[in-house]
Design an enzyme around this catalytic site. Sequence first.
Site, PDB file in Angstrom:
ATOM      1  N   GLY B  33      20.222  -8.478  25.061  1.00  0.00           N
ATOM      2  CA  GLY B  33      19.390  -7.734  26.002  1.00  0.00           C
ATOM      3  C   GLY B  33      20.028  -7.491  27.355  1.00  0.00           C
ATOM      4  O   GLY B  33      19.505  -6.732  28.159  1.00  0.00           O
ATOM      5  N   CYS B 245       4.623  13.466   1.094  1.00  0.00           N
ATOM      6  CA  CYS B 245       4.908  12.369   0.162  1.00  0.00           C
ATOM      7  C   CYS B 245       3.763  11.358   0.087  1.00  0.00           C
ATOM      8  O   CYS B 245       3.839  10.389  -0.659  1.00  0.00           O
ATOM      9  CB  CYS B 245       6.210  11.657   0.541  1.00  0.00           C
ATOM     10  SG  CYS B 245       6.048  10.542   1.945  1.00  0.00           S
ATOM     11  N   CYS B 267       6.236  12.764   7.432  1.00  0.00           N
ATOM     12  CA  CYS B 267       7.122  11.685   7.839  1.00  0.00           C
ATOM     13  C   CYS B 267       8.124  12.196   8.870  1.00  0.00           C
ATOM     14  O   CYS B 267       8.751  13.238   8.662  1.00  0.00           O
ATOM     15  CB  CYS B 267       7.951  11.173   6.652  1.00  0.00           C
ATOM     16  SG  CYS B 267       7.019  10.301   5.406  1.00  0.00           S
ATOM     17  N   CYS B 273      10.991  10.316   3.384  1.00  0.00           N
ATOM     18  CA  CYS B 273      10.060  11.251   2.755  1.00  0.00           C
ATOM     19  C   CYS B 273      10.669  11.815   1.457  1.00  0.00           C
ATOM     20  O   CYS B 273      10.027  11.827   0.409  1.00  0.00           O
ATOM     21  CB  CYS B 273       9.756  12.389   3.729  1.00  0.00           C
ATOM     22  SG  CYS B 273       8.252  13.297   3.332  1.00  0.00           S
TER      23      CYS B 273
HETATM   24 ZN    ZN Z   1       6.623  11.783   3.798  1.00  0.00          ZN
END
Ligand code: ZN
Lengths: 258, 298
Positions: B33, B245, B267, B273
Amino acid sequence: MTDTPLLKVSGVSKFYGSRIGCKDVNFELWPGEVLAIVGESGSGKTTLLNCLSTRLMPTAGSVEYRMRDGNFRDLYHMSEAERRFLMRTDWGFVHQNPADGLRMTVSAGANVGERLMAVGDRHYGKIRETATDWLGRVEISADRIDDQPRAFSGGMRQRLQIARNLVTGPRLVFMDEPTGGLDVSVQARLLDLVRGLVNDLGLAAIVVTHDLAVARLLSHRMIVMKDGHVIEHGLTDRVLDDPREPYTQLLVSSILQV
Amino acid sequence: MSADLATYNFAYLDEQTKRMIRRAILKAIAIPGYQVPFASREMPMPYGWGTGGVQVTASIIGPDDVLKVIDQGADDTTNAVSIRAFFQKVADVAVTTHTKDATIIQTRHRIPEQKLTEGQVLVYQVPIPEPLRFLEPRETETRKMHALEEYGLMHVKLYEDIAINGRISKTYAYPVKVDGRYVMDPSPTPKFDNPKMHMSDALQLFGAGREKRIYAVPPHTEVVSLDFEDYPFEIQTFEQDCALCGAHGVYLDEVVLDDKGGRMFVCSDTDHCEDRREHGHVGAMLAQDSVKGQEAAE
Ligand SMILES: [Zn+2]
Ligand SMILES: Nc1ncnc2c1ncn2[C@@H]1O[C@H](COP(=O)(O)OP(=O)(O)O)[C@@H](O)[C@H]1O
Ligand SMILES: [Mg+2]
């Protein structure tokens, strides 16, 4: 007041190159005591205040502070992390210009809540409740909590700055000309407020002012500075009613003429 | 262009530069970080095109790596296509759009839906690495705040958000605390992806070209989104499933279909997808289309 000082200042000097900022300053401050540092412009008041509050490193001298555990610590030998922690918990610093001590682009509530969040408060509702309470104590109406200080008058900004500093229950507050930029009528109200808060909370405070009326109203003791030196030091009433040094007599008489 | 680039070193950067960047990356991994400064180089693309991510990728990529590049979850945007083409040219590496086949994934905005695995490296392109910048513009001061772990300001920002919007409305670049120590800006990824950073099996590297900073989240590291007890961190939720999908619980993009207000949600991760559709999953929109198609045939 207890019999142990809160702050012990020994031989504090600050030079800017060869120019004197302040020279060989010594005093002690007791819990709950308000000390005024007075003198004309350029006499070294701000320099001294900044040295005491560790915003500036002095050229010589030491300042010891009694921590909450009762032990004295030399401020200039603390780590930066410890010092910064002290500054945002056990101390307050009220700047003459509120913009220097506030975050102008976040709300009044966030300004007051910042120190609470800095020490780990993570409950929004409680932070807001505390902020509301503090706004009330400095006479800012609760419905201004989400307004930015940009929308506030000078007097309100200064009161907000005070609330932001006091929210963590500090024991010592530094103020540099807290009424400096304000209209006379606004000054009086702010002074009453500060005096009330200092009394209620039992705060110790060091207040820099060029205005002897402010010193008279707020302080128990005062220090008179000239050319970086402390030339007179005593109880406020004594210094103002019976000044010993010719320079202080001049200062006092010039205010009395006004 | 290819003739010009052919005279460059493998993966464009010279070996000395790569060593310098690798040292910065190692330091970043050692201090999760923490923003490590590095001497960012000019790349043959403008800032804002992911020059930080490109330099990180160029420094870690080898001939056997398989590279995937995504932008907003998609492999086929101009930015993703040109970065992928760049590495094909200068490093002659294999490329893929399949998350599971990639060894290095360079990304802008998204973490793939498919869970990343050990050995994979996710390289983020970062525009502004400093999470404290918004409230404290002074670099000297923000460095000090990181060093002293003074992060109250991050909560001031969240407080302000709740005060104004009634909730934490920040939806991307949502600040996190890494390994219980440094507060980090996870780059402009949606907060939906924040939980995927937590205890990830993959190594996550962040490169900011213009700002000259590299930071990292090593595998199996705690990444906690900042919040309040009474306003806990929450990810975005979507009522719909993907129209193509049928996926649920994934990050969806809104697609406008016509000027009559027609729209669908699909998506954002195009590979995810496509993979689902290849495996026979059908969303509402495709199901409708196939019914229409059948009707027309009858
Ligand atoms: Zn999708
Ligand atoms: N940053 C600085 N650099 C050089 N000289 C300074 C600086 N700050 C203050 N001084 C000088 O130190 C003296 C005391 O100044 P200051 O502490 O600001 O006085 P006051 O607050 O009483 O007006 C003045 O002579 C001033 O010019
Ligand atoms: Mg001054």
